[in-house]
Each structure stands twice: as C-alpha cells, then as structure tokens.
Design a protein around this motif. Sequence first.
Motif, PDB file in Angstrom:
ATOM      1  N   ILE A 162       0.850  -1.199   0.000  1.00  0.00           N
ATOM      2  CA  ILE A 162       0.000   0.000   0.000  1.00  0.00           C
ATOM      3  C   ILE A 162       0.879   1.240   0.000  1.00  0.00           C
ATOM      4  N   ILE A 163       0.524   2.205  -0.854  1.00  0.00           N
ATOM      5  CA  ILE A 163       1.230   3.480  -0.854  1.00  0.00           C
ATOM      6  C   ILE A 163       0.323   4.542  -0.250  1.00  0.00           C
ATOM      7  N   GLY A 164       0.908   5.399   0.538  1.00  0.00           N
ATOM      8  CA  GLY A 164       0.154   6.462   1.193  1.00  0.00           C
ATOM      9  C   GLY A 164       1.064   7.203   2.150  1.00  0.00           C
ATOM     10  N   ASN A 165       0.479   8.142   2.862  1.00  0.00           N
ATOM     11  CA  ASN A 165       1.246   8.898   3.845  1.00  0.00           C
ATOM     12  C   ASN A 165       0.275   9.686   4.728  1.00  0.00           C
ATOM     13  N   PRO A 166       0.152   9.380   6.000  1.00  0.00           N
ATOM     14  CA  PRO A 166       0.895   8.382   6.767  1.00  0.00           C
ATOM     15  C   PRO A 166       0.302   6.984   6.577  1.00  0.00           C
ATOM     16  N   LEU A 167       1.059   5.961   6.984  1.00  0.00           N
ATOM     17  CA  LEU A 167       0.585   4.582   6.805  1.00  0.00           C
ATOM     18  C   LEU A 167       0.571   3.771   8.096  1.00  0.00           C
ATOM     19  N   ALA A 168       1.058   4.397   9.170  1.00  0.00           N
ATOM     20  CA  ALA A 168       1.202   3.638  10.419  1.00  0.00           C
ATOM     21  C   ALA A 168      -0.132   3.034  10.871  1.00  0.00           C
ATOM     22  N   HIS A 169      -1.239   3.674  10.500  1.00  0.00           N
ATOM     23  CA  HIS A 169      -2.565   3.232  10.944  1.00  0.00           C
ATOM     24  C   HIS A 169      -3.092   2.040  10.136  1.00  0.00           C
ATOM     25  N   SER A 170      -2.420   1.678   9.035  1.00  0.00           N
ATOM     26  CA  SER A 170      -3.012   0.730   8.081  1.00  0.00           C
ATOM     27  C   SER A 170      -3.115  -0.695   8.626  1.00  0.00           C
ATOM     28  N   LEU A 171      -4.283  -1.301   8.454  1.00  0.00           N
ATOM     29  CA  LEU A 171      -4.451  -2.711   8.820  1.00  0.00           C
ATOM     30  C   LEU A 171      -4.425  -3.615   7.584  1.00  0.00           C
ATOM     31  N   SER A 172      -4.173  -3.032   6.413  1.00  0.00           N
ATOM     32  CA  SER A 172      -4.159  -3.828   5.183  1.00  0.00           C
ATOM     33  C   SER A 172      -3.106  -4.941   5.205  1.00  0.00           C
ATOM     34  N   PRO A 173      -1.877  -4.707   5.738  1.00  0.00           N
ATOM     35  CA  PRO A 173      -0.900  -5.810   5.735  1.00  0.00           C
ATOM     36  C   PRO A 173      -1.389  -7.027   6.509  1.00  0.00           C
ATOM     37  N   VAL A 174      -2.013  -6.812   7.649  1.00  0.00           N
ATOM     38  CA  VAL A 174      -2.506  -7.926   8.475  1.00  0.00           C
ATOM     39  C   VAL A 174      -3.507  -8.761   7.688  1.00  0.00           C
ATOM     40  N   MET A 175      -4.427  -8.050   7.024  1.00  0.00           N
ATOM     41  CA  MET A 175      -5.489  -8.727   6.274  1.00  0.00           C
ATOM     42  C   MET A 175      -4.930  -9.491   5.066  1.00  0.00           C
ATOM     43  N   HIS A 176      -4.083  -8.825   4.285  1.00  0.00           N
ATOM     44  CA  HIS A 176      -3.612  -9.458   3.048  1.00  0.00           C
ATOM     45  C   HIS A 176      -2.557 -10.539   3.308  1.00  0.00           C
ATOM     46  N   ASN A 177      -1.692 -10.324   4.310  1.00  0.00           N
ATOM     47  CA  ASN A 177      -0.709 -11.371   4.591  1.00  0.00           C
ATOM     48  C   ASN A 177      -1.392 -12.633   5.111  1.00  0.00           C
ATOM     49  N   ALA A 178      -2.481 -12.468   5.867  1.00  0.00           N
ATOM     50  CA  ALA A 178      -3.255 -13.639   6.318  1.00  0.00           C
ATOM     51  C   ALA A 178      -3.841 -14.370   5.108  1.00  0.00           C
ATOM     52  N   ALA A 179      -4.322 -13.604   4.131  1.00  0.00           N
ATOM     53  CA  ALA A 179      -4.899 -14.222   2.927  1.00  0.00           C
ATOM     54  C   ALA A 179      -3.831 -14.954   2.122  1.00  0.00           C
ATOM     55  N   PHE A 180      -2.668 -14.324   1.939  1.00  0.00           N
ATOM     56  CA  PHE A 180      -1.593 -14.977   1.159  1.00  0.00           C
ATOM     57  C   PHE A 180      -1.191 -16.302   1.803  1.00  0.00           C
ATOM     58  N   GLU A 181      -1.108 -16.283   3.142  1.00  0.00           N
ATOM     59  CA  GLU A 181      -0.714 -17.505   3.848  1.00  0.00           C
ATOM     60  C   GLU A 181      -1.772 -18.597   3.642  1.00  0.00           C
ATOM     61  N   ALA A 182      -3.032 -18.222   3.787  1.00  0.00           N
ATOM     62  CA  ALA A 182      -4.115 -19.201   3.627  1.00  0.00           C
ATOM     63  C   ALA A 182      -4.167 -19.732   2.192  1.00  0.00           C
ATOM     64  N   LEU A 183      -3.847 -18.867   1.240  1.00  0.00           N
ATOM     65  CA  LEU A 183      -3.893 -19.278  -0.172  1.00  0.00           C
ATOM     66  C   LEU A 183      -2.610 -20.008  -0.595  1.00  0.00           C
ATOM     67  N   GLU A 184      -1.661 -20.048   0.331  1.00  0.00           N
ATOM     68  CA  GLU A 184      -0.354 -20.690   0.092  1.00  0.00           C
ATOM     69  C   GLU A 184       0.335 -20.132  -1.144  1.00  0.00           C
ATOM     70  N   VAL A 185       0.292 -18.791  -1.272  1.00  0.00           N
ATOM     71  CA  VAL A 185       1.031 -18.167  -2.372  1.00  0.00           C
ATOM     72  C   VAL A 185       2.272 -17.497  -1.796  1.00  0.00           C
ATOM     73  N   ASP A 186       3.343 -17.495  -2.599  1.00  0.00           N
ATOM     74  CA  ASP A 186       4.604 -16.915  -2.148  1.00  0.00           C
ATOM     75  C   ASP A 186       4.547 -15.404  -2.407  1.00  0.00           C
ATOM     76  N   ALA A 187       3.901 -14.706  -1.489  1.00  0.00           N
ATOM     77  CA  ALA A 187       3.708 -13.264  -1.665  1.00  0.00           C
ATOM     78  C   ALA A 187       3.704 -12.582  -0.304  1.00  0.00           C
ATOM     79  N   VAL A 188       4.135 -11.340  -0.298  1.00  0.00           N
ATOM     80  CA  VAL A 188       4.190 -10.556   0.939  1.00  0.00           C
ATOM     81  C   VAL A 188       3.585  -9.185   0.673  1.00  0.00           C
ATOM     82  N   TYR A 189       2.839  -8.677   1.653  1.00  0.00           N
ATOM     83  CA  TYR A 189       2.193  -7.357   1.532  1.00  0.00           C
ATOM     84  C   TYR A 189       2.932  -6.380   2.446  1.00  0.00           C
ATOM     85  N   LYS A 190       3.368  -5.275   1.868  1.00  0.00           N
ATOM     86  CA  LYS A 190       4.218  -4.328   2.604  1.00  0.00           C
ATOM     87  C   LYS A 190       3.643  -2.914   2.608  1.00  0.00           C
ATOM     88  N   LEU A 191       4.154  -2.112   3.530  1.00  0.00           N
ATOM     89  CA  LEU A 191       3.814  -0.681   3.558  1.00  0.00           C
ATOM     90  C   LEU A 191       4.836   0.088   2.731  1.00  0.00           C
TER      91      LEU A 191
END
Length: 291
Positions: free
Chosen positions: A12-41
Amino acid sequence: MIEDSNSAIYGIIGNPLAHSLSPVMHNAAFEALEVDAVYKLFPLKEEELDGFFKDLKDPSSPIFGLNVTVPYKEKVMPFLDALSPFAAKVGAVNTIVIDDKRKLTGHNTDGPGFLCHLQELGVDITDKRIAVLGAGGSARAILTSLCLLPERPESIRIYNRTAQKVEDLIVELGGRMNVDILQAVNVIEDLNIELCDILINTTTVGMQPTDPMLIDHNLLHKDMLVYDIIYNPAKTLLLKEAQTIGANTTNGLGMLFYQGVLALQHWANQEIDVGVKILMRDKLEEESYGH
Ligand code: ATR
C-alpha cells in the motif's frame, strides 16, 4: 509467509501509513492461499511518487499489486496505463493491478466495498437524507456508488473544508452520471445533520487522538446512522459522541474488509474462497478489537 527473493510483493502506498491494517489482512490471505507473496507498507512522500512508478515499469520489479490510500487516490492516476470503467467514473483509484507486461491498471474497490458493508448492515438508502463530510478520494468513491445505485437517496449534502472542491466534484461527476441528489454546502451548519438519516465522515479528522469534532455534537440524534470510514482508532470522537446519544454507529472496518477482498480478487483474477474471506475478517477484528 517468509519473504524470499522469489516472493511476489504487494503493498500500500500512502502517507501516513502507520494506521493501516491492510498488511494484516492481506498477509493472512496470502498464507491461507499458500502463495509466495508478501504485503508491505510503502510510505511515500509526494516527490517520491514519480520514481516509485518508474521503478514499477522495470521488468524485474517484484511488485504485482498495490493499494493506494490518503492522500494519493487521485494523484496516482497520471501514472497508470488503464482504468477500470468504475475507477474512471469515480476519478480515484485505491487498487492497482500490474500484469506480467508491467501494464498498470487502476481499479476502485472503495465504492463497492462501502456498498457491500451497507448491505451487510441491512441499511436501505432509498429516500434517505444523507450528509457527507469531505470531498477527497474516499468521498468520490462513496458518492459515485450512491449516485449509480438504482435505489435513490432523497438527498446527499456534502461539506468540505475546502468548499470549492465539492462544487468542482459535483460538476465533474455530473459529466459522467446523474448527480441530481448531490448538493454542496458551504457552511457545515447547512448539512442539516439534525434532519439527516445517515452521516458519513470521509475526512481524516478523527485519526489523531487530539483531533476535534468537525460538527456540533448537539446535532446528532438517536434516529440516525453515523458511519465513520476511519477504522483506526476503532472509535473516533465522532462515534463516541454518536453512541452516547444512542445513534447507530459503525466504523470503517467493514468497508476496509470488503474493499480488501475485492482488491485481492483483482490481483488474483479470481473469486476468493469464503474461508479465506472469513480469515481476513477475523484477522482485522483481532487486530482492531483484540478478539
Ligand atoms: P482520501 O483519499 O482518503 O479521501 P484525501 O483525498 O486526502 O483522502 O481527502 C481527505 C479529506 O479529509 C478531504 O476532504 C480533506 O479536506 P480538504 O479537501 O479541505 O483538504 C479532509 N480533511 C483533512 N484534514 C482536515 C481537517 N483538519 N479539517 C477538515 N477536513 C480535513
């Protein structure tokens, strides 16, 4: 998921980003989908946007999808190669898909995300009087969605700190859809909050603990829904005051969830399994409410 040199990167791109919960949500999805992907700020300053988007065009870039948040939902548009029809109608982008030829396509999942959450809450907007605070990227998506629905609210009054932006937004959206129900107000008192059925805060006011209320809390009443699209903090001052008065309230966590699911579906180019969606929602609620 452990990141390695083969991992696909999303973020996710933005400013500020400290409040973002998107990494938690998407990294949980990537793990469940067993894809080799990482979600970053990717916290970017405005002057860094140009270089960031140039690098995305590099065939060796590992980045294949992005979300966009405050204050860049409109500013990223010149960097994109294509827009979905809905993002073009909104004039703002919160999701970017990058294909293997490094073509960048902008989507807007904020609007549908907002509508999905209203549906989940059982809110019928037909003939309702709606008041909206703000005229930024999120407001554009919400207003476009509400104007395009066959169920018509009675009216949508919009106030923004920079009043001219509302006037300009209505003229712009009016070139692409029927905006008869939209009305710009220059002073916040003219929002008629005391008469409205739904108040939607799309501004960033409330994200900081020291933020004041934009409106007079005496205007809130128990027969209204107060929808604050902020989700962190989970309860803004606006929501606290509305709850005290006995109004229905919701924060933006539901909208975040649905826009996130729709973004993931754009990146994966397929429907996401319901089990993965439940996991994404659980992760968000755990992070936000601690359960
Ligand atoms: P987003 O893409 O999430 O909608 P944005 O486009 O940066 O973010 O929009 C932020 C909104 O919050 C705008 O309506 C902005 O008002 P201005 O258009 O006048 O800038 C509003 N906003 C931000 N800080 C504010 C403040 N201190 N008081 C009132 N409105 C504020």
